[in-house]
Design a protein around this motif. Structure first.
Motif, PDB file in Angstrom:
ATOM      1  N   UNK A 130     -13.947   7.936  17.762  1.00 56.56           N
ATOM      2  CA  UNK A 130     -14.886   8.048  16.661  1.00 56.56           C
ATOM      3  C   UNK A 130     -14.108   7.637  15.414  1.00 56.56           C
ATOM      4  N   UNK A 131     -14.137   6.337  15.127  1.00 51.45           N
ATOM      5  CA  UNK A 131     -13.375   5.754  14.029  1.00 51.45           C
ATOM      6  C   UNK A 131     -14.321   5.462  12.882  1.00 51.45           C
ATOM      7  N   UNK A 132     -13.940   5.886  11.696  1.00 49.04           N
ATOM      8  CA  UNK A 132     -14.720   5.618  10.489  1.00 49.04           C
ATOM      9  C   UNK A 132     -13.797   4.974   9.467  1.00 49.04           C
ATOM     10  N   UNK A 133     -14.192   3.790   9.016  1.00 50.15           N
ATOM     11  CA  UNK A 133     -13.417   3.060   8.020  1.00 50.15           C
ATOM     12  C   UNK A 133     -14.330   2.660   6.875  1.00 50.15           C
ATOM     13  N   UNK A 134     -13.778   2.656   5.677  1.00 52.73           N
ATOM     14  CA  UNK A 134     -14.540   2.264   4.502  1.00 52.73           C
ATOM     15  C   UNK A 134     -13.727   1.254   3.704  1.00 52.73           C
ATOM     16  N   UNK A 135     -14.340   0.116   3.446  1.00 49.16           N
ATOM     17  CA  UNK A 135     -13.722  -0.947   2.663  1.00 49.16           C
ATOM     18  C   UNK A 135     -14.517  -1.064   1.379  1.00 49.16           C
ATOM     19  N   UNK A 136     -13.882  -0.784   0.244  1.00 44.48           N
ATOM     20  CA  UNK A 136     -14.596  -0.752  -1.021  1.00 44.48           C
ATOM     21  C   UNK A 136     -13.821  -1.499  -2.092  1.00 44.48           C
ATOM     22  N   UNK A 137     -14.559  -2.207  -2.932  1.00 45.01           N
ATOM     23  CA  UNK A 137     -13.936  -2.960  -4.020  1.00 45.01           C
ATOM     24  C   UNK A 137     -13.220  -2.038  -4.998  1.00 45.01           C
ATOM     25  N   UNK A 138     -13.692  -0.800  -5.129  1.00 38.62           N
ATOM     26  CA  UNK A 138     -13.088   0.108  -6.100  1.00 38.62           C
ATOM     27  C   UNK A 138     -12.463   1.346  -5.458  1.00 38.62           C
ATOM     28  N   UNK A 139     -12.228   1.294  -4.154  1.00 38.71           N
ATOM     29  CA  UNK A 139     -11.631   2.435  -3.461  1.00 38.71           C
ATOM     30  C   UNK A 139     -10.281   2.079  -2.864  1.00 38.71           C
ATOM     31  N   UNK A 140      -9.652   3.048  -2.234  1.00 42.51           N
ATOM     32  CA  UNK A 140      -8.362   2.782  -1.605  1.00 42.51           C
ATOM     33  C   UNK A 140      -8.529   1.891  -0.366  1.00 42.51           C
ATOM     34  N   UNK A 141      -7.512   1.102  -0.096  1.00 42.04           N
ATOM     35  CA  UNK A 141      -7.527   0.250   1.090  1.00 42.04           C
ATOM     36  C   UNK A 141      -7.284   1.085   2.339  1.00 42.04           C
ATOM     37  N   UNK A 142      -8.015   0.813   3.423  1.00 40.22           N
ATOM     38  CA  UNK A 142      -7.695   1.493   4.681  1.00 40.22           C
ATOM     39  C   UNK A 142      -6.270   1.148   5.114  1.00 40.22           C
ATOM     40  N   UNK A 143      -5.632   2.049   5.819  1.00 44.59           N
ATOM     41  CA  UNK A 143      -4.252   1.832   6.273  1.00 44.59           C
ATOM     42  C   UNK A 143      -4.163   0.509   7.026  1.00 44.59           C
ATOM     43  N   UNK A 144      -3.145  -0.274   6.698  1.00 43.22           N
ATOM     44  CA  UNK A 144      -2.908  -1.539   7.380  1.00 43.22           C
ATOM     45  C   UNK A 144      -3.748  -2.697   6.879  1.00 43.22           C
ATOM     46  N   UNK A 145      -4.530  -2.484   5.826  1.00 48.78           N
ATOM     47  CA  UNK A 145      -5.380  -3.535   5.272  1.00 48.78           C
ATOM     48  C   UNK A 145      -4.780  -4.039   3.969  1.00 48.78           C
ATOM     49  N   UNK A 146      -4.720  -5.352   3.811  1.00 49.70           N
ATOM     50  CA  UNK A 146      -4.216  -5.943   2.576  1.00 49.70           C
ATOM     51  C   UNK A 146      -5.373  -6.226   1.622  1.00 49.70           C
ATOM     52  N   UNK A 147      -5.044  -6.466   0.374  1.00 47.32           N
ATOM     53  CA  UNK A 147      -6.078  -6.810  -0.610  1.00 47.32           C
ATOM     54  C   UNK A 147      -6.770  -8.112  -0.214  1.00 47.32           C
ATOM     55  N   UNK A 148      -6.034  -9.067   0.321  1.00 50.18           N
ATOM     56  CA  UNK A 148      -6.628 -10.337   0.753  1.00 50.18           C
ATOM     57  C   UNK A 148      -7.626 -10.107   1.887  1.00 50.18           C
ATOM     58  N   UNK A 149      -7.301  -9.218   2.823  1.00 47.13           N
ATOM     59  CA  UNK A 149      -8.226  -8.902   3.916  1.00 47.13           C
ATOM     60  C   UNK A 149      -9.489  -8.230   3.379  1.00 47.13           C
ATOM     61  N   UNK A 150      -9.332  -7.316   2.428  1.00 51.31           N
ATOM     62  CA  UNK A 150     -10.493  -6.670   1.796  1.00 51.31           C
ATOM     63  C   UNK A 150     -11.369  -7.713   1.121  1.00 51.31           C
ATOM     64  N   UNK A 151     -10.758  -8.634   0.390  1.00 52.44           N
ATOM     65  CA  UNK A 151     -11.522  -9.689  -0.275  1.00 52.44           C
ATOM     66  C   UNK A 151     -12.288 -10.531   0.739  1.00 52.44           C
ATOM     67  N   UNK A 152     -11.660 -10.856   1.868  1.00 55.30           N
ATOM     68  CA  UNK A 152     -12.319 -11.631   2.921  1.00 55.30           C
ATOM     69  C   UNK A 152     -13.497 -10.852   3.517  1.00 55.30           C
ATOM     70  N   UNK A 153     -13.314  -9.554   3.736  1.00 58.66           N
ATOM     71  CA  UNK A 153     -14.383  -8.715   4.294  1.00 58.66           C
ATOM     72  C   UNK A 153     -15.568  -8.672   3.333  1.00 58.66           C
ATOM     73  N   UNK A 154     -15.316  -8.431   2.052  1.00 56.08           N
ATOM     74  CA  UNK A 154     -16.403  -8.363   1.074  1.00 56.08           C
ATOM     75  C   UNK A 154     -17.084  -9.720   0.908  1.00 56.08           C
ATOM     76  N   UNK A 155     -16.314 -10.792   1.028  1.00 52.20           N
ATOM     77  CA  UNK A 155     -16.894 -12.134   0.957  1.00 52.20           C
ATOM     78  C   UNK A 155     -17.811 -12.391   2.157  1.00 52.20           C
ATOM     79  N   UNK A 156     -17.359 -12.034   3.355  1.00 50.29           N
ATOM     80  CA  UNK A 156     -18.187 -12.204   4.561  1.00 50.29           C
ATOM     81  C   UNK A 156     -19.442 -11.343   4.478  1.00 50.29           C
ATOM     82  N   UNK A 157     -19.316 -10.141   3.945  1.00 49.02           N
ATOM     83  CA  UNK A 157     -20.465  -9.240   3.819  1.00 49.02           C
ATOM     84  C   UNK A 157     -21.443  -9.726   2.745  1.00 49.02           C
ATOM     85  N   UNK A 158     -20.982 -10.570   1.831  1.00 48.16           N
ATOM     86  CA  UNK A 158     -21.828 -11.106   0.763  1.00 48.16           C
ATOM     87  C   UNK A 158     -22.598 -12.350   1.196  1.00 48.16           C
ATOM     88  N   UNK A 159     -22.332 -12.852   2.387  1.00 47.01           N
ATOM     89  CA  UNK A 159     -23.030 -14.039   2.885  1.00 47.01           C
ATOM     90  C   UNK A 159     -24.533 -13.766   2.879  1.00 47.01           C
TER      91      UNK A 159
END
Length: 168
Positions: free
Chosen positions: A83-112
């Motif tokens: 039961x894994x819960x992860x949150x990727x947010x532009x104004x929140x902390x990065x999940x462990x093991x996630x880089x800022x570039x990966x967060x930017x890519x995730x938010x970009x893909x979600x904005x499609x």
């Protein structure tokens, strides 16, 4: 001095490919019957909400309002239940093991824009208990949200599969 070779660590893409292959095999073994009866519990859960009065600033308010600002993932089930819960947010902390570039890519893909109108494949009514389930929720700058649900072995549209593959 230890001369044994160091074991190789599988890359993320190998793990994702292996997991998808295993999911397809398990789906076939468990019998994946899709329900077309219209039963909401047996189909993909999608919903959209938009509160009134949302304001944006900038040159293109519509484009800014449709930008993803957060993505949450809940992954449950599997051979070894998780039961894994992860949150990727532009104004929140990065999940462990996630880089800022990966967060930017995730938010970009979600904005499609195609993700907002995607037709997801139905989830099997009685999915095998060994499969993992995924619930993904995207929150947009205008306050609206879009939710998606799927299980291993169900081929979803590429725009969603791309986003899911980026999430932990």
């Amino acid at each position: 001095m230890n001369s044994r070779p160091r074991p190789l660590r599988p890359t993320r893409s190998i793990l994702v490919t292996t997991a998808l292959g295993l999911g397809l095999a398990l789906t076939a073994a468990c019998g994946s019957q899709s329900s077309s009866s219209g039963d909401p519990a047996s189909s993909v859960g999608t919903s959209s909400t938009a509160p009134g009065g949302a304001t944006t600033t900038g040159n293109d308010p519509a484009a800014e309002a449709s930008q993803a600002v957060a993505v949450s993932l809940r992954r449950t089930g599997g051979l070894r239940p998780v039961d894994v819960r992860l949150s990727y947010s532009a104004d929140g902390p990065l999940p462990a093991g996630t880089t800022q570039a990966e967060l930017d890519d995730i938010l970009s893909a979600a904005s499609d824009p195609a993700l907002r109108t995607v037709d997801m494949a139905p989830v099997p009514k009685n999915a095998c208990c060994d499969l993992q389930s995924y619930q993904v929720t995207v929150s947009y700058a205008d306050g609206s949200t879009k939710s998606f649900a799927t299980v291993d072995g169900v081929q979803q549209p590429q725009v969603f599969e791309k986003l899911l593959s980026m999430l932990g």
